[in-house]
Structures are given as C-alpha cells and as structure tokens.
Design an enzyme around this catalytic site. Structure first.
Site, short mmCIF file in Angstrom:
data_model
loop_
_atom_site.label_atom_id
_atom_site.label_comp_id
_atom_site.label_asym_id
_atom_site.label_seq_id
_atom_site.Cartn_x
_atom_site.Cartn_y
_atom_site.Cartn_z
N ASP A 35 0.37 -1.11 -0.03
CA ASP A 35 0.02 -0.19 -0.22
C ASP A 35 0.76 1.59 -0.18
O ASP A 35 0.43 2.38 0.15
CB ASP A 35 -0.87 -0.08 1.08
CG ASP A 35 -2.09 -0.68 0.99
OD1 ASP A 35 -2.61 -0.67 -0.11
OD2 ASP A 35 -2.44 -1.91 1.82
N ASP B 13 -7.93 -4.56 -4.55
CA ASP B 13 -6.90 -3.00 -4.65
C ASP B 13 -5.55 -2.62 -4.66
O ASP B 13 -5.61 -1.06 -5.07
CB ASP B 13 -6.95 -2.71 -2.56
CG ASP B 13 -8.29 -3.57 -1.80
OD1 ASP B 13 -8.86 -4.63 -2.38
OD2 ASP B 13 -8.47 -3.57 -1.18
#
Length: 399
Positions: free
Chosen positions: A115, A174
């Site tokens: 991320d 994601d």
C-alpha cells in the site's frame, strides 16, 4: 446541465430528509465551495483528536481511533489536507498537511505491504503537485522502489499481503490503486521498470480477477513459483462469489488510471464494463451510495459504504474524460447523484461532530466486524477528490 428534479426525486425515494433535499438542489459550484469550507473547519476539529505520532483512522463510540504510520491508510489524512488547502488556501490547513507529511516520511523505505501508493502518493503526490518541492518527488521515487520489491516475475504481480496460513501469494483488487505511483515515477524520469511492473500487474489482474459480468473477486491467491491461480476468494466481501462494493470501486478507478498512463484500449474497455456493472446493478440504491456488498444479506437494510460511493464518484468523473459525449453524460449524472447524496445530512456530519471527519456511514470490513457504520479517513479523501475533480473538469465548459 444538472438534472436537479431527477436528483430530488431520487433523494426523496431514498428517504432523505427535507433539509437534505434542499441541499441537493444547490448549484454544484456552490455545493463544492461550501463543502471545502466545511472541510476546513472540520479538519481543524479532527487535528485535535489525533494522538501524537499517529494518523487518524476513524471515530467510534465517541472516541477517536488513530493508527501507527505503517497502517495502510496513513497517507489519506495529509492527502485530504492538501486537497482542502488547494481549494481554500487556508494557511493553518497547509501547516497541518506539512506536519502530517513529516510524520509519514519514514514510510518511503517500508516494504511490509503493497500500500505504498495509498500511503505515499495520495500524500506526497498531492503535495508535490501543489507545491513542486523536489524533496517530495524524491520521496515518491524512493517509495516506488520500496513497492517494487514486492513484485515477483513468476506471478507478474505485486504481492499484497505477506504469506500466512490463509494465503501463499495473495493479490487483492485494491492493489490496482497503488500502481498510480509506479506509473507516475516512470513517466517523471524515474526507472521505466516501475511502469512495466504496473502494466504486468494490471494485465495479470485483468486475466484472473474478473467474472464475465465485469465484477471482481477480492483476493486471488497464486502459486509463487509458477504463477498459477490457487484459489479465488474474499476477505472483506460477503462471499467468495460476491461483489464487494469498495472492491468494485478499486477496480473501476484502477483501470481508468491505467488507461490514463498507457492509453491501452483494453483498460478503458474494462473500466467501462465495470462502470456498467455498478450503475446497472439492481441492488444499487436510488441515491447511488452502495450497500457494503452488492450481494449483502439483508438488502435493503444492509449497511451502506459511503467510502465506496465517494470512490466510485471520483472514478466515474475521470472515466467521463475518455468516453463519447452521451456516455460521459451518464457517468457525470451518476457521480452528481453520489456527490449530492454524500453532501446531505444522510451521510455528511454536522459541523463539529463525527470526531472531525466529513462523512458518516462507511463500512471497512463487515465480515471481520471491523469499522462498521463509521467515518473512515479514505471516504473523506475520495469525497474531496471527487469535489475537486468535478470543479476542474465539469465547471469550465468542458465535458
């Protein structure tokens, strides 16, 4: 032109109060300016609720929830502040934004998850875009190098989470969002390998993550040695075969972004297919703010996910930049309904409440009983981004 009567009818149908209906018929330019002024005052409240050395996550049961800087959402707070500063030029907000950046700067060498894009591009990317400071660009470049360490050629994808008893080599939808930083660094004079990694990852995801109706699985687990798919599953959705709403938003946004950087028509076609799935789904409510999963049990009484609504609205506004005029109107109208809905009392907090967060009623991970019907920092971020994008692209005689 905004179809105010349609929006009014949709909000009336969805049970929004009369005060919210009045908000819905404001001209969009007025609404956007008001929302950024509201965000300015609200984020000064939020700043007072942050534990030193941590970043804001949520506000639950009357208490602020803050996280360590290596939490995957640590960049959304500073990114939101930069969006607010860009529109308002409030010096106190800029100071908050700079302090928030300084706190998460060590993440540029973090390799513990996938991320880094969320953490470092939503934050330092916006900061560099607005200020042009070369030190911010250097941090983004270093962050891309860290993220690239999680890419493995046999799979041709960036590993999302580390190996565990559940997964060998999990890749979640994601992860498409973190490719933006990689593309940007290559296009801004950095190592071209980052863009190559992004393209490989997007192609692998295109091949394995989607069903024929353009809905996406949440998690694909791969054999790290061969790249073969081990299983298709979920972690945050209602079921392995369901369409987790925010995941559909990640997919939509991700392929629009990939088209922006590559002009690969396959990515644009994928984004259009995902948009069609979302907007034509029989379980999409009249106000167009999704339930937490399109296949959630208990619809129409299932929990909503304002973060999915904000994310999808922002993505649709960009998709409309690349499509024929009639299609653009469809995406714009849907995004308008989402923005108007989120700006009503049904979703937007009253001044001084909600711990300083802007939006209420997001759902993080319903099956895990985590972050259910609460404010979430990334819901605010994509709401502000949608407002800024609408102002930039649709209030100047453009599409």
């Amino acid at each position: 032109m905004i179809n105010k009567s349609l929006i009014f009818s949709l909000l009336l149908f969805s049970g929004v109060t009369s005060s919210a209906q009045k908000t819905a018929v404001k001209p969009m330019a007025q609404l956007i300016d008001e929302e950024f002024r509201f965000a300015t005052s609200q984020y000064k409240v939020l700043a007072r609720n942050i534990t030193p050395g941590k970043t804001p996550q949520s506000y639950q049961d009357g208490k602020p929830i803050n996280k360590e800087i290596t939490w995957w959402c640590s960049g959304f707070y500073s990114g939101s502040l930069w969006y607010i500063f860009e529109q308002t030029k409030d010096v106190a907000i800029k100071k908050q934004a700079e302090e928030a950046l300084k706190l998460i700067e060590p993440n540029q060498t973090y390799t513990g998850n996938h991320d880094l894009g969320f953490m470092m591009y939503c934050s330092f990317g916006n900061a560099y875009r607005i200020t042009g400071k070369p030190e911010y660009k250097a941090i983004i470049n270093r962050s891309a190098e860290s993220l690239a360490s999680r890419y493995h050629e046999p799979v041709k994808a960036i590993q999302s989470w580390n190996k565990s008893k559940y997964w060998e080599y999990p890749v979640i939808i994601d992860n498409m969002m973190n490719l933006e930083m990689m593309n940007w660094v290559s296009d801004q004079g950095g190592d071209p390998k980052y863009k190559e990694i992004s393209i490989n990852h997007a192609n692998t995801t295109l091949k394995n993550h989607f069903r024929p109706d353009f809905s996406s699985y949440h998690v694909i687990d791969y054999n790290p040695e061969t790249g073969a798919v081990r299983r298709k599953a979920t972690w945050q959705g209602a079921a392995d075969c369901s369409a987790w709403s925010r995941g559909q938003g990640w997919a939509l946004y991700g392929y629009i972004m990939m088209y922006r950087f590559t002009k690969n028509e396959a990515y644009l076609a994928q984004a259009r297919g995902i948009a069609k799935f979302i907007l034509n789904h029989p379980n999409l409510p009249a106000d167009k703010i999704p339930f937490w999963d399109f296949d959630a049990q208990g619809i129409p009484y299932a929990k909503r996910d304002a973060s999915a609504g904000a994310l999808i609205a922002s993505a649709l506004l960009e998709l409309g930049q690349y499509t024929p005029e009639d299609e653009t109107k469809t995406y714009k109208a849907a995004a308008e309904t989402m923005i108007y809905s989120l700006s009503t009392d049904a979703y937007r907090a009253k001044p001084g409440t909600n711990g300083g967060f802007l939006l209420m009623h997001s759902t993080g991970a319903y099956p895990l009983n985590i972050e259910i019907d609460v404010p979430l920092i990334y819901a605010d971020y994509y709401y502000l981004e949608a407002l800024a994008r609408y102002k930039k692209w649709y209030l100047g005689n453009q599409k």
